[in-house]
Scaffold this motif. Structure first.
Motif, PDB file in Angstrom:
ATOM      1  N   ALA A   1     -12.838 -24.002  -3.248  1.00 40.10           N
ATOM      2  CA  ALA A   1     -13.353 -23.803  -1.891  1.00 40.10           C
ATOM      3  C   ALA A   1     -12.427 -22.883  -1.106  1.00 40.10           C
ATOM      4  CB  ALA A   1     -13.500 -25.148  -1.185  1.00 40.10           C
ATOM      5  N   GLU A   2     -11.132 -23.120  -1.236  1.00 42.48           N
ATOM      6  CA  GLU A   2     -10.153 -22.289  -0.540  1.00 42.48           C
ATOM      7  C   GLU A   2     -10.218 -20.838  -1.020  1.00 42.48           C
ATOM      8  OE1 GLU A   2      -5.293 -22.248   0.152  1.00 42.48           O
ATOM      9  OE2 GLU A   2      -6.298 -24.034  -0.656  1.00 42.48           O
ATOM     10  N   ALA A   3     -10.402 -20.652  -2.323  1.00 44.96           N
ATOM     11  CA  ALA A   3     -10.475 -19.301  -2.878  1.00 44.96           C
ATOM     12  C   ALA A   3     -11.686 -18.548  -2.345  1.00 44.96           C
ATOM     13  CB  ALA A   3     -10.510 -19.368  -4.400  1.00 44.96           C
ATOM     14  N   ASP A   4     -12.846 -19.213  -2.297  1.00 45.71           N
ATOM     15  CA  ASP A   4     -14.047 -18.550  -1.788  1.00 45.71           C
ATOM     16  C   ASP A   4     -13.919 -18.250  -0.298  1.00 45.71           C
ATOM     17  OD1 ASP A   4     -15.524 -18.222  -4.095  1.00 45.71           O
ATOM     18  OD2 ASP A   4     -16.507 -20.171  -3.943  1.00 45.71           O
ATOM     19  N   LEU A   5     -13.319 -19.164   0.436  1.00 49.55           N
ATOM     20  CA  LEU A   5     -13.102 -18.933   1.856  1.00 49.55           C
ATOM     21  C   LEU A   5     -12.204 -17.715   2.068  1.00 49.55           C
ATOM     22  CD1 LEU A   5     -13.722 -20.170   4.646  1.00 49.55           C
ATOM     23  CD2 LEU A   5     -11.636 -21.526   4.408  1.00 49.55           C
ATOM     24  N   ASN A   6     -11.212 -17.582   1.225  1.00 51.84           N
ATOM     25  CA  ASN A   6     -10.276 -16.466   1.362  1.00 51.84           C
ATOM     26  C   ASN A   6     -10.903 -15.123   0.995  1.00 51.84           C
ATOM     27  OD1 ASN A   6      -8.121 -17.977   2.330  1.00 51.84           O
ATOM     28  ND2 ASN A   6      -7.371 -18.464   0.266  1.00 51.84           N
ATOM     29  N   VAL A   7     -11.899 -15.137   0.119  1.00 52.55           N
ATOM     30  CA  VAL A   7     -12.612 -13.892  -0.186  1.00 52.55           C
ATOM     31  C   VAL A   7     -13.209 -13.307   1.093  1.00 52.55           C
ATOM     32  CG1 VAL A   7     -14.646 -12.928  -1.328  1.00 52.55           C
ATOM     33  CG2 VAL A   7     -13.111 -14.430  -2.593  1.00 52.55           C
ATOM     34  N   ILE A   8     -13.832 -14.160   1.893  1.00 53.87           N
ATOM     35  CA  ILE A   8     -14.453 -13.701   3.130  1.00 53.87           C
ATOM     36  C   ILE A   8     -13.395 -13.347   4.168  1.00 53.87           C
ATOM     37  CG2 ILE A   8     -16.045 -14.322   4.988  1.00 53.87           C
ATOM     38  CD1 ILE A   8     -17.324 -13.875   2.214  1.00 53.87           C
ATOM     39  N   ARG A   9     -12.343 -14.132   4.257  1.00 47.29           N
ATOM     40  CA  ARG A   9     -11.270 -13.841   5.217  1.00 47.29           C
ATOM     41  C   ARG A   9     -10.567 -12.530   4.862  1.00 47.29           C
ATOM     42  NH1 ARG A   9      -9.303 -17.308   8.731  1.00 47.29           N
ATOM     43  NH2 ARG A   9      -7.170 -16.502   8.490  1.00 47.29           N
ATOM     44  N   ASN A  10     -10.265 -12.341   3.609  1.00 45.01           N
ATOM     45  CA  ASN A  10      -9.547 -11.136   3.190  1.00 45.01           C
ATOM     46  C   ASN A  10     -10.395  -9.889   3.422  1.00 45.01           C
ATOM     47  OD1 ASN A  10      -7.944 -12.713   0.291  1.00 45.01           O
ATOM     48  ND2 ASN A  10      -7.475 -12.873   2.465  1.00 45.01           N
TER      49      ASN A  10
ATOM     50  N   ASN B   1      -4.864 -15.383   3.942  1.00 43.76           N
ATOM     51  CA  ASN B   1      -5.426 -16.599   3.380  1.00 43.76           C
ATOM     52  C   ASN B   1      -5.338 -17.743   4.382  1.00 43.76           C
ATOM     53  OD1 ASN B   1      -5.910 -15.245   1.008  1.00 43.76           O
ATOM     54  ND2 ASN B   1      -4.184 -16.143  -0.103  1.00 43.76           N
ATOM     55  N   THR B   2      -6.283 -18.639   4.303  1.00 44.07           N
ATOM     56  CA  THR B   2      -6.289 -19.797   5.194  1.00 44.07           C
ATOM     57  C   THR B   2      -5.058 -20.670   4.952  1.00 44.07           C
ATOM     58  OG1 THR B   2      -7.537 -21.754   5.905  1.00 44.07           O
ATOM     59  CG2 THR B   2      -7.686 -21.158   3.577  1.00 44.07           C
ATOM     60  N   THR B   3      -4.575 -21.280   6.006  1.00 47.16           N
ATOM     61  CA  THR B   3      -3.462 -22.228   5.878  1.00 47.16           C
ATOM     62  C   THR B   3      -3.954 -23.652   5.710  1.00 47.16           C
ATOM     63  OG1 THR B   3      -3.324 -22.438   8.292  1.00 47.16           O
ATOM     64  CG2 THR B   3      -1.918 -20.767   7.231  1.00 47.16           C
ATOM     65  N   ALA B   4      -5.265 -23.853   5.820  1.00 45.86           N
ATOM     66  CA  ALA B   4      -5.830 -25.201   5.646  1.00 45.86           C
ATOM     67  C   ALA B   4      -5.677 -25.646   4.197  1.00 45.86           C
ATOM     68  CB  ALA B   4      -7.298 -25.203   6.042  1.00 45.86           C
ATOM     69  N   ASN B   5      -5.292 -26.906   3.995  1.00 46.23           N
ATOM     70  CA  ASN B   5      -5.119 -27.396   2.623  1.00 46.23           C
ATOM     71  C   ASN B   5      -5.583 -28.819   2.420  1.00 46.23           C
ATOM     72  OD1 ASN B   5      -3.079 -28.790   3.910  1.00 46.23           O
ATOM     73  ND2 ASN B   5      -1.446 -27.473   3.108  1.00 46.23           N
ATOM     74  N   THR B   6      -6.159 -29.433   3.458  1.00 41.04           N
ATOM     75  CA  THR B   6      -6.782 -30.744   3.295  1.00 41.04           C
ATOM     76  C   THR B   6      -8.286 -30.571   3.415  1.00 41.04           C
ATOM     77  OG1 THR B   6      -6.788 -31.327   5.655  1.00 41.04           O
ATOM     78  CG2 THR B   6      -4.769 -31.825   4.375  1.00 41.04           C
ATOM     79  N   LYS B   7      -9.024 -31.546   2.960  1.00 41.07           N
ATOM     80  CA  LYS B   7     -10.481 -31.430   3.004  1.00 41.07           C
ATOM     81  C   LYS B   7     -10.976 -31.305   4.440  1.00 41.07           C
ATOM     82  CE  LYS B   7     -14.734 -33.505   1.197  1.00 41.07           C
ATOM     83  NZ  LYS B   7     -15.314 -34.574   0.341  1.00 41.07           N
ATOM     84  N   THR B   8     -10.415 -32.102   5.328  1.00 47.11           N
ATOM     85  CA  THR B   8     -10.831 -32.052   6.733  1.00 47.11           C
ATOM     86  C   THR B   8     -10.522 -30.698   7.347  1.00 47.11           C
ATOM     87  OG1 THR B   8     -10.517 -34.436   7.000  1.00 47.11           O
ATOM     88  CG2 THR B   8     -10.539 -33.098   9.001  1.00 47.11           C
TER      89      THR B   8
END
Length: 460
Positions: free
Chosen positions: A369-378, A384-391
């Motif tokens: 999930a984090e990797a896909d989110l970072n594709v859009i952010r990058n 890259n997002t600093t979020a690392n918990t599910k919430t």
């Protein structure tokens, strides 16, 4: 190919030029095409299907991107737009004070959605009885009609809740249709999209290489979204992956200013404009050359962008009038112009990354999930997002959807609704007008009057 032309509509049979009467009032046309039409050639059947897309774009409501479209009206009821339209019917959307007699709700959303469903059903019936058609074209057109039927039902069920599920053209039956539970409407949407995916071409050969008619991947992308909305995380992830991995056809545009051009690499399905002298209605309506007459961007949206976000730089512009700045969506760059360089974007690849990220998150696959989110952010030149918990990742994902998909097809309004965030986000912003029941639009009063089996949504 310009076969969706300004002169096409007169060539179509009367059923596809049906007036904006309420769908429950539609009687059998003089030609009885609704129940007895037989297409005698690939060309005549294709003209009927293409005519439906042309109708969508010649309107100012529902799918058009115009001032009464899903994009515009849901942007007002959410936190995307500020209203400058003096029409009290538009102001009611902005203040979340809709009534069952608001004609924008009735004519531009409910009635138009069901008109296109009716056309799709008539085409499906006509294909069943057709002679003189090739099997390949018949399959393609059946797939397109089922896709359109599913697409319109999707928006109707999300805007209104339980709605009549219309899969036939019998006007007597339709005139007495009851509201179908949303779960059953979604079941039919999924069935139609699965059928469409199996019937539609894997490329864009039926539209001359242009991305203006649905193909297998449009149905797949829509399925991914529907599975996400219904909580089927695994299937949402699977369908989105099928689209993302089709790199032969689809890639994210690195230049944000090219995303909304016609046939861009990111486009999965677009609608070709048909109004002479214009490109998209989004461009015509959004781009400000003077004081706003309809909408401008809400300061709440502007404040949500992170520093350095290239979407803020490339997809938003402003105009200064008497010392006051007004900001507007600038995803579409052309307000007027005879040469078509932009088509109205309906489905695009970036959404599929966000669909997959959300599904992966719900499946507790946080790294993916984090990797896909970072594709859009990058792509937006963000780190890259600093979020690392599910919430925290879910919060970051909702933020990313807001930034990426603003002013597109009510994505923000539907995201708030389906994640039960409307009261939290819109309550303080829209006070004192906001009520929890505002997440659903009212069933038009005229429909309830004409159909004794229809009931009203709470709060209206």
């Amino acid at each position: 190919m310009k076969w969706i032309s300004y002169i096409l509509l007169p060539l179509l049979s009367p059923i596809f030029l049906i007036s904006c009467k309420k769908f429950v009032e539609v009687s059998v046309p003089p030609t009885e095409l609704a129940s007895q039409n037989v297409f005698t050639s690939d060309a005549s059947a294709t003209a009927a299907m293409v005519g439906t897309y042309s109708m969508m774009m010649s309107s100012i409501g529902f799918a058009s991107g115009g001032v009464r479209s899903i994009t515009q009206l849901t942007g007002l009821t959410a936190d995307e737009f500020v209203n400058f339209n003096t029409d009290p019917l538009a102001e009611a959307f902005y203040k979340n004070e809709l009534t069952a007699t608001n004609s924008y709700v009735d004519v531009s959303l409910w009635n138009e959605g069901y008109k296109y469903i009716y056309n799709a059903n008539a085409i499906i019936n006509g294909l069943m009885n057709s002679t003189g058609m090739t099997d390949s074209t018949k399959n393609q057109l059946e797939g397109e009609a089922k896709f359109v039927r599913a697409f319109c039902h999707f928006y109707l069920v999300n805007l209104f809740g339980d709605v009549p599920l219309i899969t036939a053209t019998d006007y007597k039956t339709n005139s007495l249709a009851s509201r179908t539970p949303s779960s059953l409407v979604y079941a039919q949407i999924i069935t139609d999209l699965k059928d469409a995916a199996s019937l539609l071409s894997v490329d864009y050969r039926y539209s001359g290489g242009e991305r203006i008619r649905p193909n297998k991947w449009a149905a797949t992308a829509m399925l991914a979204r529907v599975y996400l909305y219904t909580g089927d995380w695994q299937d949402a992830e699977t369908q989105a992956t099928l689209v993302i991995e089709n790199t032969t056809l689809y890639n994210l545009n690195t230049d944000l200013n090219t995303v909304f051009l016609k046939n861009s690499n990111e486009a999965i399905w677009q609608l070709m404009p048909v109004q002479p002298g214009y490109n998209t209605q989004e461009g015509e309506t959004f781009i400000l050359t003077g004081a706003p007459q309809n909408t401008a961007l809400n300061p709440v949206l502007l404040a949500a962008f992170e520093a350095g976000d290239q979407r803020r730089i490339n997809w938003i512009d402003s105009i200064t009038i008497n010392g006051q700045d007004f900001y507007f969506p600038f995803k579409y760059k052309i307000q007027t112009g005879w040469s078509l360089s932009e088509y109205s974007m309906v489905l695009r690849l970036a959404e599929q990354y966000l669909v997959r990220a959300e599904a992966e998150l719900e499946l507790n696959d946080l790294p993916s999930a984090e990797a896909d989110l970072n594709v859009i952010r990058n792509r937006a030149a963000l780190p890259n997002t600093t979020a690392n918990t599910k919430t925290d990742l879910m919060s970051a994902l909702m933020h990313e959807r807001q930034m990426e998909l603003f002013s597109e097809w009510g994505q923000r309004w539907l995201d708030l609704k389906r994640n039960n965030l409307s009261d939290q986000i819109l309550g303080p912003l829209k006070s004192p007008g906001w009520q929890s029941t505002d997440t659903l639009y009212p069933i038009p009063k005229v429909e309830i009057t004409n159909d004794p089996n229809l009931t009203q949504n709470p709060g209206y």
